[in-house]
Design a protein around this motif. Structure first.
Motif, mmCIF file in Angstrom:
data_model
loop_
_atom_site.group_PDB
_atom_site.id
_atom_site.type_symbol
_atom_site.label_atom_id
_atom_site.label_comp_id
_atom_site.label_asym_id
_atom_site.label_seq_id
_atom_site.Cartn_x
_atom_site.Cartn_y
_atom_site.Cartn_z
ATOM 1 N N LEU A 26 10.380 -7.923 8.497
ATOM 2 C CA LEU A 26 9.668 -6.679 8.779
ATOM 3 C C LEU A 26 10.551 -5.665 9.491
ATOM 4 C CD1 LEU A 26 6.784 -5.501 8.534
ATOM 5 C CD2 LEU A 26 6.337 -6.411 10.811
ATOM 6 N N ARG A 29 14.302 -3.176 7.583
ATOM 7 C CA ARG A 29 13.705 -2.378 6.524
ATOM 8 C C ARG A 29 14.678 -1.526 5.736
ATOM 9 N NH1 ARG A 29 8.537 -2.127 6.016
ATOM 10 N NH2 ARG A 29 8.685 -0.080 5.103
ATOM 11 N N LEU A 116 3.384 -9.732 4.399
ATOM 12 C CA LEU A 116 4.025 -8.424 4.524
ATOM 13 C C LEU A 116 3.658 -7.473 3.396
ATOM 14 C CD1 LEU A 116 7.579 -9.447 5.782
ATOM 15 C CD2 LEU A 116 5.616 -8.670 7.117
ATOM 16 N N ALA A 117 3.160 -7.994 2.291
ATOM 17 C CA ALA A 117 2.791 -7.144 1.159
ATOM 18 C C ALA A 117 1.736 -6.114 1.579
ATOM 19 C CB ALA A 117 2.285 -7.985 -0.004
ATOM 20 N N GLU A 120 3.373 -3.386 3.585
ATOM 21 C CA GLU A 120 4.145 -2.503 2.705
ATOM 22 C C GLU A 120 3.238 -1.532 1.951
ATOM 23 O OE1 GLU A 120 7.306 -2.186 2.902
ATOM 24 O OE2 GLU A 120 7.622 -3.950 4.152
ATOM 25 N N GLU A 121 2.081 -2.005 1.503
ATOM 26 C CA GLU A 121 1.138 -1.129 0.802
ATOM 27 C C GLU A 121 0.643 -0.017 1.726
ATOM 28 O OE1 GLU A 121 -2.104 -3.262 -1.006
ATOM 29 O OE2 GLU A 121 -0.756 -4.733 -1.893
ATOM 30 N N ALA A 124 3.432 2.504 2.366
ATOM 31 C CA ALA A 124 3.665 3.344 1.172
ATOM 32 C C ALA A 124 2.618 4.454 1.070
ATOM 33 C CB ALA A 124 3.664 2.475 -0.080
#
Length: 132
Positions: A26, A29, A116-117, A120-121, A124
């Motif tokens: 995390l 990056r 972590l997905a 990330e979403e 974004a």
């Protein structure tokens, strides 16, 4: 970790246990991303603020064997997220987060790199709420 200095790598590893790998992933990056350990009062825990340029991406609060990642979503990002830009599994957390003038603090508990997905979403959609 009520100490006057941010946690060391050894302290992080001991506290986070199996989720330390997720913490490393995390915080590594890429270009332009900086980190800043912050304490908002003498009694509050240390929080890692992750920044890209002048924008705060998210905050990381340390837990035993886990991380709590908080992504602050503005109104347009919240609308885009609930319109399908993030997985439905995150929708309840978004709706439950109280709306403040500066945004809606959406929290994600991270215990492994697979978690972590969701972070990330959210990042974004925070960075580009108008994208489709």
């Amino acid at each position: 970790m009520g100490e006057s200095k941010p946690p060391t790598i050894r302290q992080l590893s001991a506290l986070l246990g199996g989720s330390y790998g997720a913490f490393k992933a995390l915080t590594q990056r890429g270009a332009g991303v900086t980190h800043e350990w912050r304490r908002y009062s003498t009694t509050s825990p240390w929080v890692l603020k992750v920044i890209l340029g002048a924008r705060t991406l998210f905050y990381v609060t340390l837990k035993v064997d886990a991380l709590e990642v908080t992504v602050l979503l503005g109104k347009r990002a919240t609308e885009a997220a609930l319109a399908g830009r993030v997985s439905k599994a995150l929708h309840a957390s978004i709706r439950e987060a109280r709306a403040y003038a500066e945004g809606r603090p959406v929290r994600v508990t991270v215990t492994s790199e697979a978690d972590l997905a969701g972070v990330e979403e959210l990042v974004a959609v925070k960075l580009k709420p108008e994208a489709k």
